[in-house]
Motif scaffolding. Structure first.
Motif, mmCIF file in Angstrom:
data_model
loop_
_atom_site.group_PDB
_atom_site.id
_atom_site.type_symbol
_atom_site.label_atom_id
_atom_site.label_comp_id
_atom_site.label_asym_id
_atom_site.label_seq_id
_atom_site.Cartn_x
_atom_site.Cartn_y
_atom_site.Cartn_z
ATOM 1 N N GLU A 146 -15.478 21.826 -19.626
ATOM 2 C CA GLU A 146 -14.387 22.380 -18.748
ATOM 3 C C GLU A 146 -12.673 22.643 -18.860
ATOM 4 O OE1 GLU A 146 -15.525 23.798 -15.831
ATOM 5 O OE2 GLU A 146 -17.473 23.323 -15.706
ATOM 6 N N LYS A 147 -12.109 23.725 -18.373
ATOM 7 C CA LYS A 147 -11.283 23.826 -18.691
ATOM 8 C C LYS A 147 -10.159 23.187 -17.998
ATOM 9 C CE LYS A 147 -10.963 26.749 -22.115
ATOM 10 N NZ LYS A 147 -11.329 26.416 -23.676
ATOM 11 N N PHE A 148 -8.781 22.086 -18.302
ATOM 12 C CA PHE A 148 -7.823 21.421 -17.258
ATOM 13 C C PHE A 148 -8.146 22.537 -15.947
ATOM 14 C CE2 PHE A 148 -3.869 19.736 -16.330
ATOM 15 C CZ PHE A 148 -4.003 18.368 -16.464
ATOM 16 N N TRP A 149 -7.307 23.305 -15.964
ATOM 17 C CA TRP A 149 -6.448 23.905 -14.785
ATOM 18 C C TRP A 149 -7.811 24.284 -14.139
ATOM 19 C CZ3 TRP A 149 -1.789 22.338 -13.779
ATOM 20 C CH2 TRP A 149 -1.129 22.308 -14.127
ATOM 21 N N ASP A 150 -8.696 24.368 -14.588
ATOM 22 C CA ASP A 150 -10.374 25.258 -13.839
ATOM 23 C C ASP A 150 -11.037 24.028 -13.208
ATOM 24 O OD1 ASP A 150 -9.857 27.582 -15.408
ATOM 25 O OD2 ASP A 150 -11.541 28.049 -16.561
ATOM 26 N N LEU A 151 -10.354 22.474 -13.620
ATOM 27 C CA LEU A 151 -11.242 22.113 -12.747
ATOM 28 C C LEU A 151 -9.859 21.011 -11.607
ATOM 29 C CD1 LEU A 151 -12.034 20.141 -15.543
ATOM 30 C CD2 LEU A 151 -13.919 20.605 -13.610
ATOM 31 N N ALA A 152 -9.215 22.298 -10.995
ATOM 32 C CA ALA A 152 -8.364 21.782 -10.604
ATOM 33 C C ALA A 152 -7.349 20.478 -10.212
ATOM 34 C CB ALA A 152 -8.679 22.665 -8.781
ATOM 35 N N PRO A 153 -6.694 20.340 -10.820
ATOM 36 C CA PRO A 153 -6.524 18.538 -11.041
ATOM 37 C C PRO A 153 -5.280 18.432 -9.672
ATOM 38 C CG PRO A 153 -5.310 20.002 -13.082
ATOM 39 C CD PRO A 153 -6.579 20.629 -12.263
ATOM 40 N N LEU A 154 -5.761 17.032 -9.262
ATOM 41 C CA LEU A 154 -4.537 17.048 -8.583
ATOM 42 C C LEU A 154 -3.187 16.014 -9.312
ATOM 43 C CD1 LEU A 154 -3.623 16.132 -5.736
ATOM 44 C CD2 LEU A 154 -4.422 13.821 -6.788
ATOM 45 N N ILE A 155 -1.890 17.157 -8.875
ATOM 46 C CA ILE A 155 -0.685 17.024 -9.335
ATOM 47 C C ILE A 155 -0.303 15.871 -8.861
ATOM 48 C CG2 ILE A 155 1.168 18.051 -10.718
ATOM 49 C CD1 ILE A 155 -1.555 18.610 -12.175
ATOM 50 N N LEU A 156 0.473 15.087 -9.871
ATOM 51 C CA LEU A 156 1.574 13.786 -8.996
ATOM 52 C C LEU A 156 3.076 14.234 -9.755
ATOM 53 C CD1 LEU A 156 -0.752 10.804 -8.979
ATOM 54 C CD2 LEU A 156 -0.662 12.325 -7.867
ATOM 55 N N SER A 157 4.297 13.709 -9.584
ATOM 56 C CA SER A 157 5.623 13.890 -9.409
ATOM 57 C C SER A 157 4.952 13.067 -10.689
ATOM 58 C CB SER A 157 6.342 13.176 -8.746
ATOM 59 O OG SER A 157 5.590 11.172 -8.872
ATOM 60 N N SER A 158 4.291 12.321 -11.327
ATOM 61 C CA SER A 158 4.145 11.553 -12.529
ATOM 62 C C SER A 158 3.903 12.577 -13.723
ATOM 63 C CB SER A 158 4.455 10.367 -13.041
ATOM 64 O OG SER A 158 2.773 10.584 -12.411
ATOM 65 N N ASP A 159 3.501 13.212 -13.652
ATOM 66 C CA ASP A 159 2.749 14.670 -14.501
ATOM 67 C C ASP A 159 3.636 15.932 -15.001
ATOM 68 O OD1 ASP A 159 0.031 13.959 -14.700
ATOM 69 O OD2 ASP A 159 -0.314 14.028 -12.236
#
Lengths: 349, 349, 349
Positions: free
Chosen positions: A302-315
């Motif tokens: 799967e592509k990274f964004w397609d997996l709807a990652p949870l984005i934290l401030s550290s990202d």
């Protein structure tokens, strides 16, 4: 290559020390088998590592006096990929007997590879890794990791992972994670910084060390995956340059990712402190490498964004770098139509 | 999961004994990496084993006091998949920081997993394996087999294979095959029975044993692959319950198949006779397991019915079970649209 | 089989010596698992190696008195693929209980297999390998190579590779490559010939041997990959038949390629000089086999012509053979619609 990679860009292909005079080396870069060669006089060149005749690997053949001989039927090519000898029949060299030549440049102890349009390749666009030119710098380290190169960049762009993944080796008991990192972009260069007071990194500490230190990290990312990590640490209260001498330290390291394929990455690393390269490599292999291969498994194809990652401030820094790279790939794809051939000769000629 | 599996159904995820208090365990079920956990107080729970942040395996992290910590960046989740700690920056917990929670239930010495709609999960629908609750029952056996779980069910639903595949271990010299099996369905439960006179099974016989026995087998199948096998055998002429005491025996065993993926199956087995579990496992591994992996290879990735199998009288029970399962999957697919995310957080929320 | 293979054609399935009386052997040919059997009386037959009931491999079952028993549920089949025993229930044999039978013929020390229409199979179309019938001929050699069978044919059809790939074992210091090979086609049979004077092949030479020799090679190719290689060598000046006796030699060898699948090839080889078979096999395994597997890797799953290979004068014979085979496959595809079933029973019956 189907739009996966930025083409008009410098990628680290090998450390200079991996290629002695008269040596040749196969390395697959961006899905393409590439033959790196260094002449007896020290000049470096790269051509496709597949013979246009019967698709043998030229790297399996003899390389002598700047000429490589195909191990299967004996065609010989110079370092520019031109056929210079056809041992068959009347010996005439067919016009199409050429191997694709790639633009390369040697700088800062590394061989850099430009997969895109040679006419716009400019070695002065190679990111400034001049700190690797110093006399105290040894041979760089290398690891092949079975994970996408952008995951590998994300890992360096978010050093907070050190507090967890490297808890017993490099971490800081949560200080990096707690420190709000500042990320910024200038042009296509992303910089992220951490600054905090505390006990500092595990590896720099003595047991029951009572002295608190001020620690700073800064990572600078250049497309597609060349990163410089600067770290400094000194006892709190001792300020400025002098602090770095009395009981403190200042280090610079290189972390450079080159895709072998979509799911495999060449990781090149080095530091101004030659004695630490082997240790960094060990930690990376056992901790980061194992983690990133597991992450890649969990992501499947799967592509990274397609997996709807949870984005934290550290990202923040990692996401900025991803967005910058995506933008450049998109822009590039709108203007060029990449070729597909593995034989790597320019069939359009 | 694309319509392959029945979702609103109980699947055996692990034997209770595989998960001690305070332990956690990754197991891939129906293509989904699942983290099974047991609190110090003994409560069992299951959540997705992929962190929604950077897709690390939570099972690689620490699990303490009912809290699992992601080994990559330190997010912590409780046993319901709620994020309870964010070590980054200001520590605020993002709303989307959740891992999918799965409904589980512990019953009959096993942990059961419900991949579908939690609102309709009812532990009283777990098939009655209460014979495993007895004091003489030991830890169940487990094997991972590289074959589709329905092939594994077919194998138990047609015991005639014992006469050939297990000729020297469990077979009966053709008596099971010759006995016309009676299959019937009640609701979605399929039962198949064999009854015959003869020398009985190889493993129960002494050399040159002159006594003929009456043998009965009954297999009951519950969707998707939970089977109870009852067998009894006693000297001919000695009838009724008493017969089972004088020179006869009566046994019950569990054979439960849970798909890891389309071509790999978790096989859980146990029996009322603890001393026999290891032996059953050995026979299964060397004989059934090897056979079913070979069958799966021969079938490649084709669907069973697409290969137009020849159906024999002995397949009746297996075919009824397949049809019942297909009917339920079809019915279910008509009413739900399954999600695709591996991160397993409910993104629609 | 999707148009990849020529079906109405004889393929070498096994050397006769691989199948003793009463023996059976599984070999995958053209993607199909095939069971080769030899009766106690010596008759050879071939049927599909997948039981039409539950897709077990019949080759894993007992083969006795010309009857093979399925190891899973005991159906028995004769050498024509007819079910002759059903041990289940009333024992009636279902009409569809048949395994596909393949036409085979034994000739010239080999078992030949005809995957196409049995009505037009004619053993007299088997290429003339009668030189293998002689008393000095031993058991043939066999290697399984992970490369397409046409690449394997190309390798034999262009012997110039010996001067490079086999520089230290079979080569001639460039004489084969320099000699302009003459290729010609008669019907669908391609012949290519080399003739040259020089020091001859490395393996025939003594160190500092002052005598120059005249060498001739001739390779004859029959679809799809059956090749006869004739070589002779004699001191220059000694002409005609006599020359072959005084200080010269004359040899004939068989090189026969049968596709296991698109990327794997059964390579059968033999020669009139029994003492040399093992040595040929060693050279092939270490040099040609390794090269062709590397070439296949470099080609990935691309088709040969799609990669726009550079064609040299030495490729003439190989290209003629490829064109002849492609023509026959195309012609055949226009007239037949191949079946797809692995169960291999003729479901249309």
């Amino acid at each position: 290559m189907s739009g996966l990679y930025l083409l008009n860009c410098w990628y680290l292909a090998a450390w200079a020390g991996e290629l002695a005079p008269g040596a040749h080396l196969r390395r697959t870069l961006l899905d393409q088998p590439v033959l790196l060669m260094r002449s007896d006089a020290g000049k470096v060149a790269a051509i496709g590592d597949v013979c246009p005749h019967r698709f043998a690997s030229l790297s399996e053949g003899k390389f002598e006096s700047g000429i490589v001989e195909c191990p299967y039927h004996g065609l010989r090519f110079d370092m520019d990929g031109r056929c210079v000898h056809n041992p068959h029949g009347d010996g005439k060299i067919p016009e199409r007997a050429r191997v694709r030549s790639y633009t390369v440049a040697e700088r800062h102890g590394a061989i850099w590879f430009w997969p895109g349009d040679p006419d716009i390749a400019n070695p002065s666009d190679i990111p400034n890794f001049s700190f690797l030119d110093g006399p105290s710098v040894g041979t760089g380290g290398y690891l092949l990791t079975k994970a996408n190169y952008q995951l590998m960049c994300d890992n360096i762009m978010d050093l907070s992972h050190a507090d967890f993944l490297h808890r017993t080796t490099l971490g800081t008991e949560g200080d990096i994670a707690r420190a709000s990192a500042k990320a910024q972009m200038e042009g296509d260069v992303v910089t992220i910084k951490w600054a905090f007071d505390g006990k500092g990194m595990v590896m720099n500490r003595l047991p029951d060390d009572p002295i608190d230190v001020h620690t700073e990290f800064e990572v600078t990312w250049h497309a597609p995956g060349a990163m410089i990590l600067r770290s400094s640490s000194y006892p709190i209260g001792v300020e400025g340059e002098q602090g770095h001498i009395v009981g403190g330290h200042k280090r610079v390291s290189a972390h450079i990712m080159t895709p072998e394929s979509e799911y495999r990455t060449h990781y090149f690393f080095n530091t101004t402190d030659a004695g630490r390269v082997e240790r960094i490599g060990k930690v990376f292999e056992l901790e980061d490498g194992a983690m990133l291969e597991e992450v890649q498994c969990n992501m499947r194809t799967e592509k990274f964004w397609d997996l709807a990652p949870l984005i934290l401030s550290s990202d923040r820094g990692a996401v900025m770098a991803r967005r910058a790279l995506e933008r450049r790939i998109r822009r590039e794809q709108e203007t060029i139509a990449p070729s597909n051939s593995i034989a790597a000769a320019d069939h359009a000629e």
